[in-house]
Write an enzyme that holds these catalytic residues in place. Sequence first.
Site, short mmCIF file in Angstrom:
data_model
loop_
_atom_site.label_atom_id
_atom_site.label_comp_id
_atom_site.label_asym_id
_atom_site.label_seq_id
_atom_site.Cartn_x
_atom_site.Cartn_y
_atom_site.Cartn_z
N SER A 43 0.87 -1.18 0.00
CA SER A 43 0.00 0.00 0.00
C SER A 43 0.91 1.23 0.00
O SER A 43 0.99 1.98 0.96
CB SER A 43 -0.93 -0.02 1.21
OG SER A 43 -0.21 0.05 2.41
N HIS A 156 -3.76 -5.88 2.54
CA HIS A 156 -2.87 -6.93 3.05
C HIS A 156 -3.58 -8.26 3.27
O HIS A 156 -2.97 -9.20 3.74
CB HIS A 156 -2.21 -6.48 4.36
CG HIS A 156 -1.19 -5.40 4.19
ND1 HIS A 156 -0.54 -4.80 5.23
CD2 HIS A 156 -0.71 -4.80 3.06
CE1 HIS A 156 0.29 -3.88 4.77
NE2 HIS A 156 0.20 -3.86 3.46
N GLN A 164 -6.54 -1.58 7.10
CA GLN A 164 -5.41 -2.48 6.86
C GLN A 164 -4.85 -3.13 8.13
O GLN A 164 -4.55 -4.31 8.15
CB GLN A 164 -4.32 -1.68 6.17
CG GLN A 164 -3.09 -2.44 5.77
CD GLN A 164 -2.13 -1.55 4.99
OE1 GLN A 164 -2.34 -1.27 3.82
NE2 GLN A 164 -1.09 -1.08 5.64
N GLU A 165 -4.72 -2.35 9.21
CA GLU A 165 -4.01 -2.88 10.38
C GLU A 165 -4.68 -2.53 11.70
O GLU A 165 -4.97 -1.35 11.95
CB GLU A 165 -2.57 -2.34 10.41
CG GLU A 165 -1.81 -2.68 9.15
CD GLU A 165 -0.45 -2.01 9.06
OE1 GLU A 165 0.09 -1.58 10.10
OE2 GLU A 165 0.06 -1.92 7.94
N GLU A 206 1.46 -9.49 7.13
CA GLU A 206 2.29 -9.08 8.27
C GLU A 206 2.07 -9.98 9.49
O GLU A 206 2.44 -9.64 10.60
CB GLU A 206 2.03 -7.61 8.61
CG GLU A 206 2.43 -6.70 7.45
CD GLU A 206 2.28 -5.22 7.72
OE1 GLU A 206 1.74 -4.86 8.81
OE2 GLU A 206 2.69 -4.42 6.87
N ASP A 243 -3.95 1.34 11.65
CA ASP A 243 -3.50 1.91 10.39
C ASP A 243 -4.53 1.56 9.33
O ASP A 243 -4.42 0.53 8.65
CB ASP A 243 -2.12 1.37 9.97
CG ASP A 243 -1.69 1.94 8.62
OD1 ASP A 243 -2.37 2.85 8.11
OD2 ASP A 243 -0.68 1.46 8.07
N GLU A 287 -2.93 5.84 12.25
CA GLU A 287 -2.04 6.18 11.13
C GLU A 287 -2.84 6.19 9.84
O GLU A 287 -3.68 5.32 9.63
CB GLU A 287 -0.96 5.09 11.09
CG GLU A 287 -0.05 5.11 9.89
CD GLU A 287 0.81 3.84 9.86
OE1 GLU A 287 1.09 3.24 10.92
OE2 GLU A 287 1.20 3.43 8.75
N ASP A 314 1.73 8.35 7.23
CA ASP A 314 2.62 7.40 6.53
C ASP A 314 2.66 7.79 5.04
O ASP A 314 3.57 8.50 4.62
CB ASP A 314 2.08 5.98 6.75
CG ASP A 314 2.76 4.93 5.89
OD1 ASP A 314 3.79 5.24 5.28
OD2 ASP A 314 2.26 3.79 5.81
N LYS A 339 9.82 4.95 7.20
CA LYS A 339 10.18 3.77 6.41
C LYS A 339 11.38 4.13 5.56
O LYS A 339 11.29 4.99 4.68
CB LYS A 339 9.02 3.37 5.50
CG LYS A 339 7.79 2.80 6.22
CD LYS A 339 6.62 2.74 5.26
CE LYS A 339 5.48 1.90 5.81
NZ LYS A 339 4.24 2.11 5.03
N HIS A 367 8.53 -1.42 9.44
CA HIS A 367 8.82 -2.40 8.38
C HIS A 367 7.97 -2.09 7.15
O HIS A 367 7.20 -1.13 7.16
CB HIS A 367 8.49 -3.81 8.90
CG HIS A 367 7.02 -3.99 9.19
ND1 HIS A 367 6.44 -5.22 9.41
CD2 HIS A 367 5.99 -3.09 9.28
CE1 HIS A 367 5.14 -5.06 9.62
NE2 HIS A 367 4.86 -3.79 9.55
N ARG A 368 8.06 -2.94 6.13
CA ARG A 368 7.11 -2.92 5.02
C ARG A 368 6.36 -4.24 5.01
O ARG A 368 6.79 -5.22 5.64
CB ARG A 368 7.83 -2.76 3.66
CG ARG A 368 8.63 -1.50 3.47
CD ARG A 368 7.90 -0.21 3.73
NE ARG A 368 6.68 0.00 3.00
CZ ARG A 368 6.45 0.97 2.11
NH1 ARG A 368 7.43 1.80 1.81
NH2 ARG A 368 5.27 1.14 1.55
N SER A 369 5.27 -4.29 4.28
CA SER A 369 4.51 -5.55 4.26
C SER A 369 5.31 -6.66 3.56
O SER A 369 5.14 -7.84 3.87
CB SER A 369 3.15 -5.35 3.62
OG SER A 369 3.27 -4.70 2.38
N LYS A 390 6.99 -0.49 14.55
CA LYS A 390 5.88 -1.24 13.96
C LYS A 390 6.50 -2.30 13.08
O LYS A 390 7.12 -1.99 12.07
CB LYS A 390 5.02 -0.26 13.17
CG LYS A 390 3.96 -0.90 12.33
CD LYS A 390 3.02 0.15 11.76
CE LYS A 390 2.93 0.00 10.27
NZ LYS A 390 1.70 0.55 9.69
#
Length: 427
Positions: A43, A156, A164-165, A206, A243, A287, A314, A339, A367-369, A390
Amino acid sequence: MNGTISKIEALEILDSRGNPTIRVFVTLDNGVRTSASVPSGASTGENEAIELRDGDPKHYGGKGVLKAVSNVNKIIAPKLLGMDPSQQARIDRLMIELDGTPNKARLGANAILGVSMAVAKAAARDAGMTLYNYLGGVGATRLPVPMMNILNGGKHADNSVDFQEFMVMPVGAPSFSEALRYGAETFHVLKKLLAKKNYSTAVGDEGGFAPNLRSNDEACEVIVEAIKAAGFQPGRDIAIALDPAASSFFEKDSYQLTKSKSGSKNSAEMISLYQDWVKRFPIVSIEDGLAENDWKGFARMMQAMGDRTQIVGDDLFVTNTKFVARGIEEGSANSVLIKLNQIGTISETVDTIAMCRKAGWGYVISHRSGETEDTFMADFTVAMGGGQIKTGSACRSERIAKYNRLLEIEMELGGSAVFSSPFKATS
Ligand code: PGA
Ligand code: ZN
């Protein structure tokens, strides 16, 4: 005698999604050899530095990174040979100039970042220092509170959840290792709870569960239930961080909650939804609650809830001082998601963090996915001392590698390790 760079070579490897990414090896003339691997997002923000991919359909469906590999081997390496790896800023600037574009489109942010990180590791190793001490000095003693993404939706996961999160943040834990235990225990209890409700317990990119819930609200409800069932007090011991990654469901001027079949909302309605959620659930951080171009919305959201809630940008900021400066000017947020591969060098990332500190803003190293087993970001988090990381759920080794590295750092620091929540505990 410090070593100098005698060899740089890149390799196409696979990330946690099975897509190609780049690993860079740096060798010094005294035999020190290190490597670093670059992560990859799904994303992504539209203003991120360019991740160079080959576009050859016959090689990993166009996702190959052989051009980036060749750019490291043929263009970057010859320029850096003989240099002192501790000259990080100079090396990063040289690569930026060599690229010559505003967004690293020519050489690729993946190529440049791989070199930037591997060079830092080589310099640390050569100096006989840990990476966190090398990057953060002797004051690098603060372990982060993890944001653990235990429930996934959005881009994700193939499920019915738009956001997403959904992360647990063990804000009331006394140490990093205890925080990790709080989060992991909650994750395992959540699995049992979901199974009891006949939901899938398969995990997303993730490592969070990706059930077909009845609504987005149910994600928060079931997490609160899991926190309690695991023996913790929601808010006091473990809070929730979100997020939504709202850029990913923003279409035609509105927020389309298609996956959960909840219709569409405008910016003000999204803010109302978050205000309602903050009252109902122990949410301390949101986020990308709005889309990356909704600057006005972000400023309104800050006015409405920024005094109590961490508002993190982000996709809005893409770890770029240009956008963070605008955010500070317009009061768009009070924290930045960091990131490394959104901007592409360590030096520029450190500049962004310096800007956050100066403005009194928070920052969360992320991190990244799509990840690898590289643990650079764990050391980087301690070095930068922001107190928040994260890096995914309590499963999938590419996530756990970072947590395990933080456990090692905590052990190394012993009595000098600092762990303090960036949030006041609520109950
Ligand atoms: P990404 O997701 O790595 O797919 O961009 C992570 C995030 O949005 O924070
Ligand atoms: Zn995000």
